[in-house]
Design a protein around this motif. Structure first.
Motif, PDB file in Angstrom:
ATOM      1  N   MET A   1       0.689  -1.115  -0.052  1.00  0.00           N
ATOM      2  CA  MET A   1      -0.184   0.166  -0.002  1.00  0.00           C
ATOM      3  C   MET A   1       0.865   1.282  -0.002  1.00  0.00           C
ATOM      4  O   MET A   1       1.708   1.431   0.861  1.00  0.00           O
ATOM      5  N   GLU A   2       0.357   2.309  -0.800  1.00  0.00           N
ATOM      6  CA  GLU A   2       1.339   3.524  -1.259  1.00  0.00           C
ATOM      7  C   GLU A   2       0.704   4.453   0.012  1.00  0.00           C
ATOM      8  O   GLU A   2      -0.402   4.685  -0.088  1.00  0.00           O
ATOM      9  N   THR A   3       1.725   5.061   0.980  1.00  0.00           N
ATOM     10  CA  THR A   3       1.065   5.904   1.783  1.00  0.00           C
ATOM     11  C   THR A   3       1.834   7.134   1.957  1.00  0.00           C
ATOM     12  O   THR A   3       1.433   8.024   2.779  1.00  0.00           O
ATOM     13  N   GLU A   4       2.832   7.525   1.047  1.00  0.00           N
ATOM     14  CA  GLU A   4       3.496   8.600   1.282  1.00  0.00           C
ATOM     15  C   GLU A   4       2.862   9.617   0.089  1.00  0.00           C
ATOM     16  O   GLU A   4       2.766   9.607  -0.999  1.00  0.00           O
ATOM     17  N   LEU A   5       2.431  10.723   0.859  1.00  0.00           N
ATOM     18  CA  LEU A   5       1.429  11.774   0.252  1.00  0.00           C
ATOM     19  C   LEU A   5       2.396  12.955   0.154  1.00  0.00           C
ATOM     20  O   LEU A   5       2.624  13.652   0.974  1.00  0.00           O
ATOM     21  N   THR A   6       2.653  13.631  -1.323  1.00  0.00           N
ATOM     22  CA  THR A   6       3.019  15.145  -1.293  1.00  0.00           C
ATOM     23  C   THR A   6       1.903  15.887  -2.019  1.00  0.00           C
ATOM     24  O   THR A   6       1.397  15.500  -2.787  1.00  0.00           O
ATOM     25  N   ILE A   7       2.013  16.992  -1.237  1.00  0.00           N
ATOM     26  CA  ILE A   7       0.900  17.962  -1.630  1.00  0.00           C
ATOM     27  C   ILE A   7       1.969  19.319  -2.111  1.00  0.00           C
ATOM     28  O   ILE A   7       2.759  19.691  -1.269  1.00  0.00           O
ATOM     29  N   ASP A   8       1.603  19.759  -3.273  1.00  0.00           N
ATOM     30  CA  ASP A   8       2.389  20.830  -3.829  1.00  0.00           C
ATOM     31  C   ASP A   8       1.630  21.951  -4.586  1.00  0.00           C
ATOM     32  O   ASP A   8       0.896  21.516  -5.645  1.00  0.00           O
ATOM     33  N   PHE A   9       1.395  22.999  -3.957  1.00  0.00           N
ATOM     34  CA  PHE A   9       0.702  24.226  -4.331  1.00  0.00           C
ATOM     35  C   PHE A   9       1.416  25.076  -5.408  1.00  0.00           C
ATOM     36  O   PHE A   9       0.777  26.039  -6.003  1.00  0.00           O
ATOM     37  N   VAL A  10       2.608  24.820  -5.334  1.00  0.00           N
ATOM     38  CA  VAL A  10       3.511  25.806  -6.147  1.00  0.00           C
ATOM     39  C   VAL A  10       3.859  24.994  -7.695  1.00  0.00           C
ATOM     40  O   VAL A  10       3.578  25.741  -8.861  1.00  0.00           O
ATOM     41  N   GLY A  11       4.387  23.848  -7.557  1.00  0.00           N
ATOM     42  CA  GLY A  11       4.633  23.250  -8.865  1.00  0.00           C
ATOM     43  C   GLY A  11       3.579  22.577  -9.316  1.00  0.00           C
ATOM     44  O   GLY A  11       2.212  22.486  -8.902  1.00  0.00           O
ATOM     45  N   GLY A  12       3.495  21.888 -10.635  1.00  0.00           N
ATOM     46  CA  GLY A  12       2.504  20.977 -11.158  1.00  0.00           C
ATOM     47  C   GLY A  12       1.292  21.756 -11.579  1.00  0.00           C
ATOM     48  O   GLY A  12       1.465  23.177 -12.010  1.00  0.00           O
ATOM     49  N   ALA A  13       0.131  21.155 -11.698  1.00  0.00           N
ATOM     50  CA  ALA A  13      -1.132  21.823 -12.173  1.00  0.00           C
ATOM     51  C   ALA A  13      -1.524  22.886 -11.178  1.00  0.00           C
ATOM     52  O   ALA A  13      -2.194  23.894 -12.104  1.00  0.00           O
ATOM     53  N   ILE A  66     -11.328  21.839   5.916  1.00  0.00           N
ATOM     54  CA  ILE A  66     -11.138  21.002   7.247  1.00  0.00           C
ATOM     55  C   ILE A  66     -10.744  19.506   6.646  1.00  0.00           C
ATOM     56  O   ILE A  66     -11.233  19.206   5.413  1.00  0.00           O
ATOM     57  N   GLU A  67      -9.686  18.878   7.378  1.00  0.00           N
ATOM     58  CA  GLU A  67      -9.272  17.495   7.068  1.00  0.00           C
ATOM     59  C   GLU A  67      -9.300  16.569   8.129  1.00  0.00           C
ATOM     60  O   GLU A  67      -8.505  17.273   9.276  1.00  0.00           O
ATOM     61  N   ARG A  68      -9.776  15.512   8.268  1.00  0.00           N
ATOM     62  CA  ARG A  68      -9.938  14.721   9.283  1.00  0.00           C
ATOM     63  C   ARG A  68      -8.737  13.655   9.412  1.00  0.00           C
ATOM     64  O   ARG A  68      -8.540  12.951  10.524  1.00  0.00           O
ATOM     65  N   SER A  69      -8.041  13.241   8.120  1.00  0.00           N
ATOM     66  CA  SER A  69      -7.117  12.392   8.267  1.00  0.00           C
ATOM     67  C   SER A  69      -5.996  13.211   8.885  1.00  0.00           C
ATOM     68  O   SER A  69      -5.342  14.229   8.312  1.00  0.00           O
ATOM     69  N   PRO A  70      -5.047  12.635   9.801  1.00  0.00           N
ATOM     70  CA  PRO A  70      -3.945  13.440  10.440  1.00  0.00           C
ATOM     71  C   PRO A  70      -2.886  13.294   9.366  1.00  0.00           C
ATOM     72  O   PRO A  70      -1.814  14.230   9.299  1.00  0.00           O
ATOM     73  N   VAL A  71      -2.841  12.233   8.726  1.00  0.00           N
ATOM     74  CA  VAL A  71      -1.507  11.942   7.677  1.00  0.00           C
ATOM     75  C   VAL A  71      -1.829  13.088   6.551  1.00  0.00           C
ATOM     76  O   VAL A  71      -0.977  13.927   6.061  1.00  0.00           O
ATOM     77  N   VAL A  72      -3.086  13.356   6.017  1.00  0.00           N
ATOM     78  CA  VAL A  72      -3.249  14.382   4.699  1.00  0.00           C
ATOM     79  C   VAL A  72      -3.189  15.787   5.650  1.00  0.00           C
ATOM     80  O   VAL A  72      -2.723  16.693   4.907  1.00  0.00           O
ATOM     81  N   HIS A  73      -3.513  15.819   6.691  1.00  0.00           N
ATOM     82  CA  HIS A  73      -3.572  17.328   7.418  1.00  0.00           C
ATOM     83  C   HIS A  73      -2.234  17.710   7.454  1.00  0.00           C
ATOM     84  O   HIS A  73      -1.719  18.805   7.321  1.00  0.00           O
ATOM     85  N   ALA A  74      -1.432  16.800   7.923  1.00  0.00           N
ATOM     86  CA  ALA A  74      -0.048  17.216   7.890  1.00  0.00           C
ATOM     87  C   ALA A  74       0.722  17.521   6.582  1.00  0.00           C
ATOM     88  O   ALA A  74       1.695  18.409   6.364  1.00  0.00           O
ATOM     89  N   ALA A  75       0.339  16.836   5.512  1.00  0.00           N
ATOM     90  CA  ALA A  75       0.684  17.050   4.239  1.00  0.00           C
ATOM     91  C   ALA A  75       0.101  18.426   3.722  1.00  0.00           C
ATOM     92  O   ALA A  75       0.976  19.063   3.068  1.00  0.00           O
TER      93      ALA A  75
END
Length: 210
Positions: A1-13, A66-75
């Motif tokens: 299972m892939e669990t490493e989540l990267t969120i980028d507001f500067v690069g990409g789309a 609002i985000e309830r997942s601690p992993v997604v909130h941290a990302a």
């Protein structure tokens, strides 16, 4: 299972969209009521990757995610901090954004939003190759949203003047949900718009170009 989540507001789309200056005629800004120059206070009740919230904030809306997942909130928190340091344009957008950790069903009544955006995690498509890797990772982390109906009930009773449900174009409506005031439809997504307590808005069906 892939669990490493990267969120980028500067690069990409996301960053490309900001640099290109795409405007309020897009489907989402129209759905939340920004087409005529309004800058509403929007609560994104299911923040996820944060792209919708960033787009709305880049156009002038004030957005609480609002985000309830601690992993997604941290990302999301890391992505906001990175964008804040990426230049004045990005810093201004992030200055209109706030991130909360918790369950939107509990938090909405404390926020007095003008608009609530709900984008539940949808069931996986039959052809999984059509789903981008980052969305597969997100789904691995948060699963589905079996309480989407309860969240819509909370949104509709939150005091907001408008609730927007982002939903796959050809998916069946949520069970028990009343008919929306109108829809704004794109190529793969539709926005079911529930207008509450506004006069002069008539139910309509729109099919703009994506």
């Amino acid at each position: 299972m892939e669990t490493e989540l990267t969120i980028d507001f500067v690069g990409g789309a996301v960053g490309y969209r900001l640099r290109q200056g795409e405007g309020r005629k897009q489907a989402l800004p129209r759905a939340v009521g920004m087409a005529r120059g309004a800058n509403p206070f929007v609560v994104d009740a299911t923040a996820g990757m944060g792209r919708d919230a960033f787009l709305l904030a880049s156009l002038g809306a004030t957005v609480t995610m609002i985000e309830r997942s601690p992993v997604v909130h941290a990302a999301l928190a890391r992505a906001l901090e990175a964008a804040r340091g990426a230049g004045e344009d990005y810093a201004q957008v992030v200055g209109r954004m706030r991130l909360l950790h918790g369950d939107a069903k509990d938090l909405l009544e404390t926020l007095a939003p003008e608009v609530v955006l709900v984008d539940p995690m949808h069931p996986p498509r039959v052809k999984s190759a059509l789903v981008k890797k980052e969305m597969r990772i997100l789904r691995d982390i948060v699963g589905t949203d079996p309480d989407a109906g309860a969240l819509m009930d909370a949104a509709l009773s939150s005091g907001a003047r408008r609730v927007v449900l982002k939903w796959p174009l050809r998916a069946s409506p949520l069970p028990g949900l009343r008919k929306p005031s109108h829809q704004i439809v794109g190529k793969t997504t539709r926005y079911d718009v529930f207008v509450i307590g506004e006069q002069g808005e008539k139910p309509a069906f729109h099919r703009p170009a994506d």
